[in-house]
Design an enzyme around this catalytic site. Structure first.
Site, PDB file in Angstrom:
ATOM      1  N   SER A 148       2.216   8.020   2.716  1.00 12.89           N
ATOM      2  CA  SER A 148       2.704   8.779   1.564  1.00 12.89           C
ATOM      3  C   SER A 148       2.773   7.886   0.322  1.00 12.89           C
ATOM      4  O   SER A 148       1.747   7.380  -0.122  1.00 12.89           O
ATOM      5  CB  SER A 148       4.067   9.396   1.902  1.00 12.89           C
ATOM      6  OG  SER A 148       4.505  10.264   0.887  1.00 12.89           O
ATOM      7  N   ASP A 357       6.572   4.516 -22.449  1.00 12.60           N
ATOM      8  CA  ASP A 357       5.761   3.297 -22.448  1.00 12.60           C
ATOM      9  C   ASP A 357       5.637   2.679 -21.063  1.00 12.60           C
ATOM     10  O   ASP A 357       5.590   1.461 -20.910  1.00 12.60           O
ATOM     11  CB  ASP A 357       6.328   2.275 -23.438  1.00 12.60           C
ATOM     12  CG  ASP A 357       7.764   1.877 -23.120  1.00 12.60           C
ATOM     13  OD1 ASP A 357       8.404   2.552 -22.280  1.00 12.60           O
ATOM     14  OD2 ASP A 357       8.243   0.889 -23.723  1.00 12.60           O
ATOM     15  N   HIS A 410       2.264  16.436   6.466  1.00 14.59           N
ATOM     16  CA  HIS A 410       2.402  15.163   5.748  1.00 14.59           C
ATOM     17  C   HIS A 410       2.905  14.032   6.648  1.00 14.59           C
ATOM     18  O   HIS A 410       2.654  12.862   6.373  1.00 14.59           O
ATOM     19  CB  HIS A 410       3.361  15.367   4.577  1.00 14.59           C
ATOM     20  CG  HIS A 410       3.463  14.203   3.651  1.00 14.59           C
ATOM     21  ND1 HIS A 410       2.452  13.853   2.770  1.00 14.59           N
ATOM     22  CD2 HIS A 410       4.451  13.282   3.470  1.00 14.59           C
ATOM     23  CE1 HIS A 410       2.815  12.788   2.076  1.00 14.59           C
ATOM     24  NE2 HIS A 410       4.017  12.417   2.482  1.00 14.59           N
TER      25      HIS A 410
END
Length: 436
Positions: A148, A357, A410
């Site tokens: 993952s 940023d 998953h």
């Protein structure tokens, strides 16, 4: 970069030898004089492999914000890995024994200081920790296995230090390297809706039960065992389990047992409320909530992407008399107003959601000339990491191979780890042979 290392306790269990290692590393690699972090990793090898020439395999845990596995026995993916490798289980910075981050450890900092501190806990610095550990242990090259979010760390490693890697294996964790964050959550909400429909199709009564619970929470105050008011939004979040295999039936059983008669009045049972509290990993692992969206940010802010995309999918905003939908692997601003242990982090969470940023996590130019065999299990029905986006990324990385399968959700590496990893080993060997 100078990184202190300390070898710690060693013990043997089920034919495996475990050895603890502790390293010291800077909080900010751009400023070697910054605060120091303690980074913990546990080595696992077969008894008798102390002096073997087996290569090393570094494991990157999923998350973000969760420690490495604490194995209980020689089984699953670890059993397959130990046939080939000495394994290093890394507690990523901020987790486990690695300068852990909780509401307690951040309490002495202001919101601005918390936010600044947390900016150093993304995949790029996790990888820098791994790289300095590799150098300290005297390992020329090693392989990695990422589950993952560990796959996100893998691509960051391939971007920053490709010459340090022998092979890379990833299960359910190939991210987009250039898509806007909203694209990720649009895909995620679509998958989550599909999982909801599958669940309610299999258990038709569950929709009625969910609406009853939700309506009760709208009209009555119920508190979890920690004193926190339990809300519809919190209830919806247990849908994250739909991304794992064999979870539909346990969730249905929970719904069946939600209410108890208290002197002629229906209340949510303590058993149900306690189960709901145990689902709130955000309480003990706040990195998962506070940095989750930042793992997709490069030079842009998240601005609470999941919350904004949710507003375009009104079916997830429950209204009485309307169908009920669970949510999935998303974080929302209201969590920092409702969750007891996230409330002290609300200011930092707001600052991080607005931060624009963020540095780059991946280097597309380096990845486009990749020479490290990259073998990936891509789950066709993955609710957390969209298959189409994974395939898009892999198409840009040479010497990468995907095993696309709908056999697993998953958590395939936990459900059938030995088979999954052996399949990836075979793929990796085939790719490596073409590079010789």
């Amino acid at each position: 970069m100078h990184v202190e290392a300390v070898q710690g306790h060693t013990f043997i269990n089920d034919g495996c030898c475990y050895q603890n290692h502790t390293f010291e590393a800077p909080l900010n690699y751009s400023d070697p004089q910054s605060a120091r972090l303690s980074i913990f990793a546990r080595e696992v090898r077969l008894v008798g492999d102390e002096n073997s020439a087996k290569p090393w395999l570094l494991f990157f845990q999923g998350g973000p914000g969760f420690p490495s596995p604490r194995p209980n026995g020689h089984s699953g993916w670890l059993k397959a890995a130990l046939q080939r490798y000495r394994v290093l289980l890394l507690d990523q910075r901020g987790t486990g024994h690695s300068s852990v981050i909780t509401h307690q450890t951040l309490a002495h900092l202001s919101s601005t200081e918390q936010a600044e501190y947390l900016t150093h806990f993304r995949a790029d610095n996790i990888v820098r920790d791994a790289e300095t550990i590799r150098e300290k242990l005297g390992i020329e090259k090693w392989s990695t296995l990422g589950q993952s979010y560990g796959g996100f760390c893998t691509l960051a490693y391939l971007s920053l230090f490709p010459d340090s890697l022998l092979q890379c294996y990833v299960t359910g964790g190939i991210p987009s390297i250039d898509r806007p964050i909203d694209d990720v959550y649009k895909a995620t909400f679509k998958r989550t809706e599909q999982k909801n429909k599958a669940f309610f199709r299999q258990f038709p009564l569950a929709q009625q039960l969910c609406q009853k619970i939700a309506d009760h929470l709208v009209n009555n105050e119920e508190c979890l065992p920690n004193g926190q008011r339990f809300t519809v939004e919190q209830f919806q979040q247990i849908g994250i389990n739909f991304g794992m295999s064999d979870t539909f039936l346990p969730i249905y059983y929970l719904l069946e047992n939600a209410f108890v008669d208290v002197n002629g009045t229906e209340k949510l049972s303590y058993e149900f409320l306690n189960a709901m509290l145990s689902e709130q990993g955000f309480q003990t692992n706040p990195i998962y909530a506070i940095l989750h969206e930042s793992i997709y940010c490069q030079g842009s802010s998240s601005q609470w992407s999941a919350h904004r995309v949710r507003q375009q999918n009104e079916q997830f905003n429950y209204q009485q008399g309307q169908p009920f939908y669970f949510t999935g692997e998303m974080t929302f601003p209201w969590m920092f107003e409702q969750y007891t242990n996230l409330k002290p982090l609300q200011g930092a969470a707001t600052l991080l959601a607005e931060k624009s940023d963020w540095g780059d996590l991946y280097n597309p130019e380096v990845l486009s000339s990749n020479k490290v065999p990259l073998s990936c299990a891509v789950y066709a029905d993955d609710m957390f990491v969209e298959m189409a986006l994974s395939c898009e990324t892999l198409s840009k990385i040479p010497n990468s191979q995907a095993w696309i399968t709908n056999e697993y959700e998953h958590n395939g590496i936990r459900a059938d780890g030995e088979r999954v990893l052996e399949r990836l080993f075979a793929i990796g060997d085939q790719t490596a042979a073409t590079l010789v």
